[in-house]
Each structure stands twice: as structure tokens, then as C-alpha cells.
Design an enzyme around this catalytic site. Structure first.
Site, short mmCIF file in Angstrom:
data_model
loop_
_atom_site.label_atom_id
_atom_site.label_comp_id
_atom_site.label_asym_id
_atom_site.label_seq_id
_atom_site.Cartn_x
_atom_site.Cartn_y
_atom_site.Cartn_z
N ASP A 133 0.82 -0.87 -0.14
CA ASP A 133 0.05 0.59 0.12
C ASP A 133 0.48 1.04 -0.11
O ASP A 133 2.27 0.83 0.19
CB ASP A 133 -1.34 -0.19 1.91
N ARG A 183 -1.08 -1.14 -8.85
CA ARG A 183 -2.23 -0.39 -8.33
C ARG A 183 -1.76 0.67 -8.37
O ARG A 183 -1.52 1.10 -8.11
CB ARG A 183 -2.57 -1.05 -6.95
P1 FDA Z 1 -13.91 9.02 -5.78
O1 FDA Z 1 -13.52 8.98 -4.31
O2 FDA Z 1 -14.27 9.70 -6.54
O3 FDA Z 1 -15.01 7.31 -5.69
C1 FDA Z 1 -15.96 7.09 -6.28
C2 FDA Z 1 -17.09 6.80 -6.23
O4 FDA Z 1 -17.35 5.79 -5.29
C3 FDA Z 1 -18.05 7.38 -4.67
O5 FDA Z 1 -18.83 8.65 -6.16
C4 FDA Z 1 -18.65 6.24 -4.39
O6 FDA Z 1 -19.74 5.49 -4.89
C5 FDA Z 1 -17.98 5.84 -4.80
N1 FDA Z 1 -17.23 5.67 -2.88
C6 FDA Z 1 -16.21 5.90 -2.80
N2 FDA Z 1 -16.08 6.08 -1.85
C7 FDA Z 1 -16.66 5.44 -1.10
C8 FDA Z 1 -16.67 5.28 0.61
N3 FDA Z 1 -15.34 5.19 1.06
N4 FDA Z 1 -17.67 4.86 1.20
C9 FDA Z 1 -18.98 4.75 0.21
N5 FDA Z 1 -18.69 5.00 -0.83
C10 FDA Z 1 -17.29 5.27 -1.55
N6 FDA Z 1 -5.32 5.20 -1.16
C11 FDA Z 1 -4.33 5.16 -1.01
O7 FDA Z 1 -4.06 6.24 -0.73
N7 FDA Z 1 -3.39 4.29 -1.02
C12 FDA Z 1 -3.53 3.14 -1.21
O8 FDA Z 1 -2.25 1.95 -0.66
C13 FDA Z 1 -5.39 2.46 -1.55
N8 FDA Z 1 -5.03 1.45 -1.90
C14 FDA Z 1 -6.12 0.77 -2.38
C15 FDA Z 1 -5.90 -0.42 -2.98
C16 FDA Z 1 -7.99 0.01 -3.34
C17 FDA Z 1 -8.43 -2.24 -4.05
C18 FDA Z 1 -9.03 0.59 -3.28
C19 FDA Z 1 -10.17 0.53 -4.09
C20 FDA Z 1 -8.07 2.00 -3.13
C21 FDA Z 1 -7.08 2.10 -2.46
N9 FDA Z 1 -6.76 3.61 -1.84
C22 FDA Z 1 -5.72 3.68 -1.72
C23 FDA Z 1 -8.23 4.42 -1.72
C24 FDA Z 1 -7.96 5.30 -2.94
O9 FDA Z 1 -6.97 6.43 -2.92
C25 FDA Z 1 -9.35 5.87 -3.21
O10 FDA Z 1 -9.34 7.13 -1.70
C26 FDA Z 1 -10.38 5.43 -2.53
O11 FDA Z 1 -10.78 3.90 -3.61
C27 FDA Z 1 -12.04 6.48 -3.16
O12 FDA Z 1 -11.62 6.97 -4.34
P2 FDA Z 1 -11.92 6.44 -6.36
O13 FDA Z 1 -11.60 6.13 -6.69
O14 FDA Z 1 -13.12 5.26 -5.97
O15 FDA Z 1 -13.06 7.48 -6.46
#
Ligand code: FDA
Length: 307
Positions: A133, A183
Site C-alpha cells: 500500500d 495498483r
Molecule cells: P471517488 O472517491 O471519486 O469515488 C467514486 C465513487 O465511489 C463515489 O461516488 C461513491 O459512489 C463510491 N465511493 C468511494 N469511496 C466510498 C466510500 N468510502 N464509501 C462509500 N462509497 C464510496 N489509497 C491510498 O492512498 N493508498 C493505498 O494504498 C490505497 N489502496 C487502495 C486499494 C484499493 C483496492 C482501492 C479500491 C482503493 C485504495 N485506496 C488507497 C483508496 C483510494 O485512494 C481512494 O481513496 C478510494 O478508492 C476512493 O476513490 P475512488 O477511485 O473510488 O473515487
């Protein structure tokens, strides 16, 4: 208002007294279970088995970060060794996800290198993958440096890169040049505008740009997002670049957009769900709340009703 809540939640995630208090309340109330599989490995294994049954891969994260005691770091490493054994003996489809500050990065780089190397070596001997991570930007340089050192010896690794950081484009290019697996996520920490894009539009634009580059490089990237606009972009890239579904995987978090997870899997995309568990769940949970202020109101309501 949303930005204010986000900043408050991320600041609270770093306040240990507060997170300990919420941890004591949270599992009792059960609201943390929305994002955290439970406190014990058995809780998480049930979730993994269920996901595997639907053809979804997992990545197990035994929650913990910012360990400042060498004995604790050693314990965390030993725990991961035991976890790798359980994954192997139970024949489940799961990588492990690890934060380097859980393995002593705050103590010294040498301590952390020693422990992560042991974990990666054991995983390699079992044919398992270790995903590293990415934490806040004060750790980025050291995390990449440790990853590169490991990558010279092992190929069972993947590193998380955050699209919100200005430096990530160069990092992605450097990592692709050495054949590393990546990732791509947006980034979950509170970063100053000197190091990270402050606006969502810019983060999204950079995400799209980097995702395209990763697909173009055909390096089996993990596209970690729940954002439908990003997923649409990926679909367009697949067509334009003639990349097959089998050449990458989507990754999503346990408890977030299960509808989307099931839909993508049914369409035949490779999907891995990140499944966190353990007693140290609170900072992770607060970051999930920060991503969506509506989640915060739900939790506050529960806490107030409980008193
Ligand atoms: P965005 O935040 O724009 O969300 C898009 C949509 O997804 C929202 O409109 C909502 O519908 C849904 N959604 C997103 N988060 C939600 C929540 N908490 N509750 C409910 N709905 C939600 N970050 C990091 O800094 N270091 C890391 O190592 C990782 N590792 C990691 C692994 C994996 C497998 C994932 C999926 C994510 C991470 N992250 C991470 C977290 C990442 O940086 C980010 O904060 C979240 O994935 C939310 O971003 P989205 O890309 O989903 O977009």
C-alpha cells in the site's frame, strides 16, 4: 462543507486517543463492519471464501500502521507469515496487502526492509503476491525505494501509486521501465497542494492519463477505483488500445459499491476486493468516512444514539 468534513475526518484518523475510543465503540455497534470484515482472521476468511465463490479474488490486509516499537513490527511481520500459511493451506485466492509503517518504516528503513523482505520471500516460495500500500506523501520516496530493492530480487509484488500526487507520472514511468506491477488508486490522505492536485477534476484527469499508460504498457495493472467515470474511461481505452479484459484487474474495497463489483464480475472482468480486518481498524475506517461525508453522518448518529 464536504471538503471541511473530509479534512476533519483525516485529521481525526491520526488522533490515536480518539481512534481508540471509536474502535471500542465501533465493533460493538457494528457500523465499522460496513468497511472492515471483522477483528479476527476467521471473520475475514469467511468474506474471502464468499468472494472467491463468486469468482472474485481478494487481497487481505491485517490492519495496522505507524508502528513505533520494533517488537510490534516483528509481531506484525510474523503475523503476515502465519497469514500466508493459512491462505496456502486453505487454498483461497488472495494476495496480501501491507503497509510499510506497520513493518517498522517509522523506526528505520533497515528494520522495515528486513521484515518486508521476509514476508515477500515467504510469499514467493508459496507462489503468493504481496501488494504494498502507499501511505501519506512523507513515505512515498522510501516506499518506492524499498519496493525497487525488493523488485530486483522478487517478482511477486505490486506497488500502489496515487494519482493525486504530482510526482506519480514520473514514478509510473520509472516503475514501468523496470517492469514493476502497479495498483493505481486516487489517494486517500490529506496532502498539501505543494505535492498533490487539490481539485477532484485534476486528480481524475491524472488518474485517466496514468491508467491509459498502464494499460498501454500491458503490465497487468490493477485499476483500483469505484468511480464509474474512471471505469468508462477504462472501457474506452480497452477498445482504442485493443487491450483484452484478461490483461488487467479492477480492484475495489470491501463494502464499497458491491453492485458495481458484482456487475463487473458478471461482465467477465477480473476483480479483486481489498479485505481489511483486525483490531487496529479505526484509521482505515476514518479514511473511508472521509471519502464520503454521508458516511460520517451515519456514524455520528449511531454514536449519539448510543450515549
Ligand atoms: P471517488 O472517491 O471519486 O469515488 C467514486 C465513487 O465511489 C463515489 O461516488 C461513491 O459512489 C463510491 N465511493 C468511494 N469511496 C466510498 C466510500 N468510502 N464509501 C462509500 N462509497 C464510496 N489509497 C491510498 O492512498 N493508498 C493505498 O494504498 C490505497 N489502496 C487502495 C486499494 C484499493 C483496492 C482501492 C479500491 C482503493 C485504495 N485506496 C488507497 C483508496 C483510494 O485512494 C481512494 O481513496 C478510494 O478508492 C476512493 O476513490 P475512488 O477511485 O473510488 O473515487
Amino acid at each position: 462543507m464536504d471538503m471541511l468534513i473530509k479534512n476533519i475526518m483525516l485529521a481525526m484518523a491520526n488522533n490515536k486517543r480518539l481512534t481508540d475510543y471509536i474502535a471500542a465503540k465501533g465493533m460493538k455497534l457494528g457500523f465499522a463492519r460496513r468497511f472492515v470484515a471483522g477483528e479476527e482472521l476467521d471473520d475475514a476468511l469467511k468474506v474471502v471464501v464468499d468472494a472467491n465463490r463468486k469468482g472474485i479474488l481478494a487481497s487481505l490486509d491485517h490492519l495496522g500502521e505507524n508502528v513505533s516499537d520494533a517488537k510490534e513490527a516483528l509481531k506484525a511481520a510474523e503475523y503476515y507469515h502465519a497469514m500466508l500459511d493459512v491462505i496456502r493451506t486453505q487454498n483461497i485466492q488472495s494476495s496480501i496487502s501491507v503497509k510499510l509503517t506497520q513493518l517498522g518504516l517509522d523506526i528505520s528503513e533497515a528494520t522495515c526492509r528486513k521484515y518486508i523482505e521476509g514476508v515477500v520471500q515467504m510469499a514467493a516460495s508459496h507462489g503468493q503476491v504481496v501488494e504494498i500500500d502507499m501511505e501519506d506523501s512523507s513515505y512515498t520516496e522510501r516506499t518506492i525505494s524499498i519496493f525497487k530493492g525488493l523488485h530486483r530480487q522478487f517478482d511477486n509484488l505490486r506497488l500502489c501509486i496515487q494519482a493525486y500526487l504530482y510526482r506519480s507520472e514520473k514514478d509510473v514511468n520509472d516503475l514501468l521501465a523496470i517492469g514493476a506491477r502497479i495498483r493505481l488508486c486516487k489517494g486517500a490522505y490529506n496532502e498539501p497542494k505543494e505535492v498533490a492536485f487539490p481539485s477532484k477534476e485534476d486528480v481524475d484527469a491524472n488518474y485517466k492519463k496514468l491508467a491509459r499508460r498502464l494499460l498501454e504498457a500491458r503490465c497487468y495493472p490493477a485499476i483500483a477505483t469505484h468511480d464509474e467515470a474512471m471505469i468508462e474511461h477504462i472501457r474506452r481505452c480497452l477498445k482504442e488500445l485493443r487491450v483484452d479484459q484478461s490483461e488487467f484487474e479492477f480492484q475495489m474495497l470491501y463494502g464499497v459499491r458491491r453492485d458495481l463489483q458484482d456487475g463487473l464480475r458478471k461482465e467477465g472482468f477480473n476483480l479483486r476486493v481489498y479485505i481489511p480486518y483486525g483490531a487496529q481498524w479505526c484509521p482505515y475506517f476514518m479514511r473511508r468516512l472521509a471519502e464520503r461525508p454521508a458516511n460520517t453522518w451515519f456514524v455520528l448518529k449511531n454514536l449519539i444514539l448510543e450515549r
